[in-house]
Design an enzyme around this catalytic site. Structure first.
Site, PDB file in Angstrom:
ATOM      1  N   ASP A 277      45.287  38.207  40.695  1.00 30.75           N
ATOM      2  CA  ASP A 277      43.960  38.801  40.372  1.00 30.75           C
ATOM      3  C   ASP A 277      42.927  37.650  39.605  1.00 30.75           C
ATOM      4  O   ASP A 277      43.626  36.825  39.047  1.00 30.75           O
ATOM      5  CB  ASP A 277      43.430  39.908  39.253  1.00 30.75           C
ATOM      6  CG  ASP A 277      44.069  41.091  40.168  1.00 30.75           C
ATOM      7  OD1 ASP A 277      43.271  41.649  41.131  1.00 30.75           O
ATOM      8  OD2 ASP A 277      45.211  41.680  39.727  1.00 30.75           O
TER       9      ASP A 277
ATOM     10  N   TYR B 223      45.039  47.527  53.612  1.00 28.72           N
ATOM     11  CA  TYR B 223      43.979  46.670  52.888  1.00 28.72           C
ATOM     12  C   TYR B 223      43.821  45.346  53.160  1.00 28.72           C
ATOM     13  O   TYR B 223      45.058  44.271  52.927  1.00 28.72           O
ATOM     14  CB  TYR B 223      44.387  46.817  51.309  1.00 28.72           C
ATOM     15  CG  TYR B 223      43.310  46.107  50.123  1.00 28.72           C
ATOM     16  CD1 TYR B 223      42.467  45.486  50.551  1.00 28.72           C
ATOM     17  CD2 TYR B 223      43.275  46.618  49.016  1.00 28.72           C
ATOM     18  CE1 TYR B 223      41.484  44.897  49.900  1.00 28.72           C
ATOM     19  CE2 TYR B 223      42.247  46.125  47.915  1.00 28.72           C
ATOM     20  CZ  TYR B 223      41.497  45.206  48.528  1.00 28.72           C
ATOM     21  OH  TYR B 223      40.569  44.775  47.616  1.00 28.72           O
TER      22      TYR B 223
ATOM     23  N   GLU C  54      40.419  53.413  44.010  1.00 31.78           N
ATOM     24  CA  GLU C  54      41.283  52.770  43.647  1.00 31.78           C
ATOM     25  C   GLU C  54      41.459  52.497  41.973  1.00 31.78           C
ATOM     26  O   GLU C  54      40.347  51.866  41.585  1.00 31.78           O
ATOM     27  CB  GLU C  54      41.420  51.326  44.578  1.00 31.78           C
ATOM     28  CG  GLU C  54      41.706  51.317  45.750  1.00 31.78           C
ATOM     29  CD  GLU C  54      41.864  50.087  46.576  1.00 31.78           C
ATOM     30  OE1 GLU C  54      42.361  50.108  47.785  1.00 31.78           O
ATOM     31  OE2 GLU C  54      41.628  49.113  46.019  1.00 31.78           O
TER      32      GLU C  54
END
Lengths: 399, 270
Positions: free
Chosen positions: B60, B175, B49
């Site tokens: 994030d 994911y 990734e």
């Protein structure tokens, strides 16, 4: 007559708005949307909101005829919607009360907020104190330094202020950080966004709470002047005070709507925050809207003398109103805003916020081009006490 | 069959689980990225990734934010990232590369332009963090036309009807974000992961990778037992961050290799 009824169910204003967030936030936003949809139509909620606005904020805010200044400018009459007279000194409190009441009904005990200049942070800390909730305010480290008084004010009100060191250390980074807090503490935490941006339902919800400005104005104009104004003028950073004034007038085509963005050091210098004038559509902070960005899609730092307008995005509804030509968006430079700041002090004995000074500066340009019987309603969105240090510094004065 | 599918098919045949490391393109500097990618493969990674740096990485945590900032100091653009993939492909034809990033850089390039360039560069899948399924039909079409997989996130808070919706759009692998919060957090609960994966498997029939909060070999090993793939991001970025430029490749290789061993070990002993 057209009936304007946006956003759609998923928060779109034409191609703008929507919900552009990571999966981790989706469920929190779903719950918020469902709850808000319910309380939006709940009489008891709306009554309590109205009561608080009246008794705690001091609404309705008056419309004041700036006669001396209008005469000096020699054209249209300038009327001021006095949001500066609200408790805490700006329109921001309308929204924080609405969201805090919702937070309470949702059983949340902790509220978080992002802030740039500190006005929304102060308004959030205020309502958190008022309703007995824990309050954490995220503020860019750079802004913490620039706005020390407001930081102290928030602390006096019992809030914890967390300086954000990431990115450009300003408002946009504070917003990122508040989102990260929310996604981590979603069970007990309500995120009070300060402007008409962010993922759905925020742009709609914040607008709804701020429309008290325009609703009052419509009644007051009719009572005091027997008619509606020829144009509405308001500053636009994220755009909450502007949409609050504009929204109830959208279907009334006879009333022109003018949003004033920060042209900073000049639109051609690259140092500005004129998102709608110079930006391109993109995705940031949960919605699609105009953004100040470089060719490769990175968000660029903006500049404005007024921290409240210093934001690289803009509410999605403004993006749509621009595209459909219902509202017009113009830029006012730092210097022009400062000029209007001083003029209002001297001619009317009112010290406006630097944000609102942008709207005033455009009114000062526009009024002389119109006949004396025309009426311009300017949203005086906040008072300028908070900006005294900035203005003094620019004038070379130190205390 | 595309590279992602091939990879999972081969792993399944060997009773192995996929190791998917994440690095940000351009971190610590653009010259090192392609070498780092090869080094990840040498250390036993199955899919890479590759993060596309963005100025406002809202989902994030601090570690990946900092890596994005380091890359942006070198003015790494989406075009640069695609060039890196092109370079990587000169020596590696088989390891799938998934770009992971935010919507705005791809919107700035234009969906169709991006999709064509990405396919030519040798990208296999794209995960756009802030494109939930409701907002990206046209985007998914663009990727599919070029034969790339749209990878989606699912979280512990995703409702059952939404899981089905995502299952219809998702290609390649899912994911699963194993905790509430941002990347790099450290409170993954294995019991929760297990019960959620059981739910997911009722409507998801492609491989499921688990990430967010996998910081050590023991956790990687435990997750490998439950999921089809183990995604490791912040832990690797920390290693990059804490290494001098000369040691980066070696230290990342050692870390990934030990994760690889941990993942394989468990499966052998069970």
């Amino acid at each position: 007559m057209n009936v304007y009824d946006l956003p759609d169910k998923r928060g779109h204003f034409g191609p703008y708005g929507g919900v552009f967030v990571a999966e981790t936030l989706i469920s929190a936003l779903d719950v918020l949307r469902e709850q808000y949809e319910y309380y939006r139509n709940d009489a008891a909620f709306q009554e309590e909101f109205a009561y608080e606005l009246k008794h705690y904020v001091g609404r309705p805010s008056p419309i004041y005829h700036a006669k001396r200044w209008s005469e000096q400018l020699g054209g249209a009459q300038i009327l001021l919607k006095r949001e500066d007279l609200n408790h805490t000194g700006a329109h921001k409190i309308n929204n924080t009360i609405g969201q805090a009441l919702l937070a309470r009904r949702m059983g949340k005990t902790r509220v978080i907020a992002e802030t740039g200049a500190g006005q929304h942070g102060v308004a959030s800390a205020t309502v958190a104190a008022r309703y007995g909730m824990q309050c954490v305010v995220y503020m860019g480290a750079e802004d913490v330094r620039r706005q020390a008084t407001n930081v102290y004010r928030m602390k006096l009100l019992g809030a914890e202020v967390i300086p954000v060191e990431s990115g450009s250390r300003t408002l946009k980074d504070a917003l990122n950080e508040a989102m990260r807090d929310w996604v981590t503490h979603v069970e007990d935490t309500f995120y009070i966004i300060g402007t008409v941006a962010g993922p759905h339902p925020y742009p709609m919800m914040v607008r709804d709470f701020q429309t008290v400005i325009g609703k009052e104005a419509k009644i007051q104009m009719l009572e005091e002047y027997g008619r509606q104004p020829d144009a509405l003028i308001a500053c636009v950073g994220g755009g909450s005070n502007a949409i609050g004034l504009f929204y109830p007038y959208i279907d009334d085509d006879a009333v022109k709507m003018i949003g004033v963005e920060a042209a900073g050091r000049g639109l051609e210098t690259g140092q500005h925050a004129a998102t709608l004038t110079k930006g391109r559509p993109g995705v940031l902070h949960g919605n699609r809207t105009y953004l100040i960005q470089d060719d490769s899609g990175q968000i660029i730092e903006t500049h404005s003398i007024s921290a409240g307008l210093d934001y690289p995005g803009v509410g999605p509804e403004h993006a749509w109103l621009k595209d459909i030509h219902r509202a017009e968006y113009v830029g006012i430079t730092d210097d022009e805003a400062l000029g209007a700041f001083h003029a209002l002090c001297r001619y009317e004995g009112i010290m406006p916020a630097l944000e609102s000074s942008h709207a005033l500066a455009y009114a000062a340009k526009y009024a002389p081009t119109l006949a004396k019987d025309k009426l311009l309603l300017v949203n005086l969105s906040g008072r300028g006490d908070k900006d005294m240090a900035t203005v003094a510094q620019l004038s070379g004065i130190t205390f | 069959m595309n590279r992602i599918k091939q990879t999972f098919t081969a792993l399944q045949a060997n009773h192995k689980k996929a190791l998917i490391p994440f690095i940000t393109a351009g971190d610590p500097d653009p010259e090192l990225t392609v070498e780092l990618m090869h080094c990840l493969v040498d250390a036993g990674s199955d899919i890479i990734e590759l993060g596309v740096p963005f100025s406002d990485p809202m989902a994030d945590g601090p570690t990946i934010q900092r890596s994005s900032e380091r890359a942006l100091k070198h003015h790494v653009t989406l075009n640069n990232v695609l060039d890196m993939v092109t370079q990587f492909r000169r020596k590696n034809e088989h390891t799938p590369v998934v770009l992971m990033g935010y919507a705005n850089p791809v919107e700035a390039m234009g969906h169709a332009v991006f999709a064509e360039k990405a396919r030519k560069a040798g990208v296999d899948g794209v995960l756009t963090v802030d494109y939930p399924p409701e907002e990206c039909e046209q985007w998914v079409d663009c990727l599919e036309q070029q034969g790339m997989d749209a990878i989606f996130l699912l979280s512990p808070t995703t409702k059952p009807e939404r899981i089905k919706q995502v299952a219809e759009l998702a290609k390649g692998y899912i994911y699963y974000v194993s905790l509430k919060g941002v990347t790099g957090a450290s409170h993954l609960d294995l019991h929760d992961v297990k019960s959620m994966l059981e739910k997911l498997r009722q409507s998801i029939f492609i491989p499921i990778g688990v990430g967010f909060g996998i910081r050590d070999e023991a956790t990687a090993r435990a997750v490998a037992e439950l999921a089809d793939a183990v995604v490791i991001g912040s832990r690797i970025i920390e290693e990059i961050e804490n290494s001098s430029r000369d040691e980066v490749l070696n230290r990342v290789k050692m870390l990934v290799r030990s994760m690889r061993q941990a993942i394989d070990e468990k499966l052998i002993t069970t």
